[in-house]
Design a protein around this motif. Sequence first.
Motif, mmCIF file in Angstrom:
data_model
loop_
_atom_site.group_PDB
_atom_site.id
_atom_site.type_symbol
_atom_site.label_atom_id
_atom_site.label_comp_id
_atom_site.label_asym_id
_atom_site.label_seq_id
_atom_site.Cartn_x
_atom_site.Cartn_y
_atom_site.Cartn_z
ATOM 1 N N ALA A 310 102.481 -95.025 89.186
ATOM 2 C CA ALA A 310 101.557 -95.925 88.493
ATOM 3 C C ALA A 310 102.109 -96.342 87.142
ATOM 4 C CB ALA A 310 100.201 -95.247 88.329
ATOM 5 N N LYS A 311 102.725 -95.418 86.440
ATOM 6 C CA LYS A 311 103.316 -95.739 85.133
ATOM 7 C C LYS A 311 104.502 -96.689 85.305
ATOM 8 C CE LYS A 311 100.824 -93.138 82.308
ATOM 9 N NZ LYS A 311 100.106 -93.644 81.104
ATOM 10 N N LEU A 312 105.325 -96.456 86.321
ATOM 11 C CA LEU A 312 106.472 -97.332 86.569
ATOM 12 C C LEU A 312 106.012 -98.737 86.938
ATOM 13 C CD1 LEU A 312 108.714 -94.850 88.602
ATOM 14 C CD2 LEU A 312 109.142 -95.670 86.287
ATOM 15 N N ASP A 313 104.970 -98.819 87.763
ATOM 16 C CA ASP A 313 104.452 -100.132 88.159
ATOM 17 C C ASP A 313 103.932 -100.898 86.941
ATOM 18 O OD1 ASP A 313 105.054 -99.544 90.770
ATOM 19 O OD2 ASP A 313 103.006 -98.991 91.329
ATOM 20 N N ALA A 314 103.263 -100.183 86.047
ATOM 21 C CA ALA A 314 102.670 -100.846 84.880
ATOM 22 C C ALA A 314 103.732 -101.437 83.967
ATOM 23 C CB ALA A 314 101.806 -99.855 84.110
ATOM 24 N N MET A 315 104.902 -100.819 83.915
ATOM 25 C CA MET A 315 105.952 -101.338 83.046
ATOM 26 C C MET A 315 106.948 -102.213 83.814
ATOM 27 S SD MET A 315 108.096 -97.772 82.362
ATOM 28 C CE MET A 315 109.291 -98.560 81.293
ATOM 29 N N VAL A 476 111.934 -108.823 76.390
ATOM 30 C CA VAL A 476 110.657 -109.319 76.905
ATOM 31 C C VAL A 476 110.278 -108.471 78.114
ATOM 32 C CG1 VAL A 476 109.450 -111.287 77.923
ATOM 33 C CG2 VAL A 476 111.122 -111.650 76.103
ATOM 34 N N PRO A 477 109.044 -107.974 78.189
ATOM 35 C CA PRO A 477 108.666 -107.085 79.297
ATOM 36 C C PRO A 477 108.776 -107.765 80.652
ATOM 37 C CG PRO A 477 106.741 -107.762 78.050
ATOM 38 C CD PRO A 477 107.923 -108.199 77.260
ATOM 39 N N VAL A 478 108.975 -106.934 81.661
ATOM 40 C CA VAL A 478 109.121 -107.449 83.019
ATOM 41 C C VAL A 478 107.809 -108.044 83.512
ATOM 42 C CG1 VAL A 478 109.614 -106.822 85.413
ATOM 43 C CG2 VAL A 478 110.941 -105.807 83.555
ATOM 44 N N ASN A 551 97.836 -108.420 73.959
ATOM 45 C CA ASN A 551 97.856 -107.160 74.711
ATOM 46 C C ASN A 551 98.853 -107.147 75.865
ATOM 47 O OD1 ASN A 551 95.799 -105.963 73.091
ATOM 48 N ND2 ASN A 551 94.280 -107.179 74.206
ATOM 49 N N THR A 552 99.843 -108.020 75.812
ATOM 50 C CA THR A 552 100.967 -107.905 76.738
ATOM 51 C C THR A 552 102.040 -107.073 76.041
ATOM 52 O OG1 THR A 552 101.869 -109.999 75.901
ATOM 53 C CG2 THR A 552 100.508 -110.085 77.889
ATOM 54 N N GLY A 553 103.087 -106.789 76.766
ATOM 55 C CA GLY A 553 104.162 -106.022 76.148
ATOM 56 C C GLY A 553 104.222 -104.603 76.673
ATOM 57 N N PRO A 554 104.879 -103.731 75.924
ATOM 58 C CA PRO A 554 105.427 -103.984 74.599
ATOM 59 C C PRO A 554 106.698 -104.838 74.614
ATOM 60 C CG PRO A 554 105.985 -101.767 75.316
ATOM 61 C CD PRO A 554 105.085 -102.325 76.373
ATOM 62 N N TYR A 555 106.954 -105.469 73.474
ATOM 63 C CA TYR A 555 108.179 -106.205 73.215
ATOM 64 C C TYR A 555 109.048 -105.345 72.296
ATOM 65 C CZ TYR A 555 105.570 -110.229 75.000
ATOM 66 O OH TYR A 555 104.838 -111.074 75.783
ATOM 67 N N TYR A 556 110.342 -105.629 72.290
ATOM 68 C CA TYR A 556 111.265 -104.865 71.446
ATOM 69 C C TYR A 556 112.193 -105.836 70.723
ATOM 70 C CZ TYR A 556 109.729 -101.049 74.453
ATOM 71 O OH TYR A 556 108.953 -100.151 75.150
ATOM 72 N N MET A 557 112.567 -105.476 69.495
ATOM 73 C CA MET A 557 113.544 -106.238 68.721
ATOM 74 C C MET A 557 114.588 -105.272 68.179
ATOM 75 S SD MET A 557 110.904 -108.715 66.596
ATOM 76 C CE MET A 557 112.238 -109.478 65.665
#
Length: 564
Positions: A310-315, A476-478, A551-557
């Motif tokens: 479930a955690k993998l699917d969410a990300m 950018v998140p998948v 509330n999308t993301g997270p994003y990274y820089m």
Amino acid sequence: MDTHRTGAAGLFPVPHCDDVAANPADIHPPGSPNPSEQPTGSINGWPVLCPRAVGDEAASDPFANPSADSAYMATALSNRFDLAPPDGSNCGEYRIVFARRGGHPDTNGLQRNFIIFEARLPNPNPSLGRQACLPVVQFWLNQSDPAKSVTTRRNELLSFYLLGLPGFEPVIHVDHYGHAAGPDRGQIRTNEFLNGASSPDAWSLREFRLMHGTSSPSLMIVPSFVKDNPAARLFSPAASSDPRVTDFQHDVFPDAVERLAAADDINRFGYPSALPDEMNGGESLMIPLQNNYLNAFGTGTSTLKSNIQAKLDAMGSTLTPDQIVGRAQTLACSGCHEPQDRDGAGTSNFDVGLSAPFPSTLVFTHTSEKTEPVDSSNPSGPRRFIISPALINVFLPFRQQVMTEYLLNDPILGFETPGAWTSPQAQLAVHTGRVREGISSLEIRNPTWINEIISPSFSTSGLAPVGNKIKVDVFVPVTLPPTAINPILKVQIDIPSAGISRLLTGVSLPGVTRGAFHTVAFEELPAPILSALNAGPSDVKLTFTLTVTPNTGPYYMDKVRFED
């Protein structure tokens, strides 16, 4: 050594391995056909093999005869500046590996024992963060000077370990080996191969703390749990009412999945924070399979497997639960020293979800009592102790990279300083798994529509000549909702001392490859801004504005730079 004996056979008033009996329900896998592989004692509430042949050494004085089999020799000094955390609460770990003289992998493989003193070096100026550790990094850099003689290098290393650099405590200090509790306080670890009549034929890794005794002055080395080594039973699908098991499978390990899955480099595998003490095993074993997490995890369905998925699917991760558990296994002492499949077979293709397999060890060790010529063209010349292919090809290059980037790159622009960048809208945090350079990136959590990400004031005096474009690497998140807008990134540069405030044209990110870092380059900087930056002002400030669906993301820089 005496702590490996039973209380009845003990020679000293110290904790002994059978002071607390093992709970048979905690032994995993249960029912070994070899009784000698059944743990009878426990440490930290988890089973350990007891007694061990190492305990036989308690009757000998390793200092009585420096050449005796029971004496020890230093075989490696390890620089682990890469373990210095982003907040600079300490300056990393500096180790000494001691090997028992009577052991040798080719001629006396059953009489080997290693003791590793792993000191955490305190930061003398924590308010400066990792920057206060600069003298330590420069010290190690200077050890690589080819003009430095062996004698000079030896004397400098002795001084670093025994006396300390100016302003720093010496590495070897009573308080640096676990006297103070916590995951970053150092420890003493053992890698035990000794075999004898009183011990099963098994290889074990254990951890100890050096503590002040009850009388003054006195010291005690006491057995401790092995940090970040969860007991294998915690991965088992068998029904359990043990709160340690239910907490681990429902909350603790699922909460670690994002951090374990985010890393695309073996060197960056890790947990988001220290595991709860009560979940760490008393020792780390692969033979027998008592710390083989994949073996305990099994191949069928389970609550833990579903929670991981479930955690993998969410990300949006394509990794499998087995690969996540495999990553956890490599973080365990035994898993790093000898990765194994769930059936216990050693493997050179241990699957952790990367194109490259886990690198090869020296079979249970990364350092050895064996030696090789320093110069292969001069076999009769000076010799050195060998190290594993994993160290040579994977771990050491990464550690060199961390130190090089520390010395050359700006900590503000590299997002290496927690709390330096701020946002009135989004939650910001450093992330040590999904990283482009250095040891951390900036994670942008729970964004709103428009998110300002503001740097502190910084100087460009060390960056000249400054390139004509501002560039930054963005992840950018998948997974984004079908109705999500295309993310847009803008940047404004302010140099108050030069009267400059310029908003650069924004960049839309619809074509950015999701699930990977992508370099965003902004429009070319005008000549007046370039001139001002090359003058080295100390009041430069960047404000990135990220426009995304809330509330999308997270994003990274990561890795902001001025580059042509």
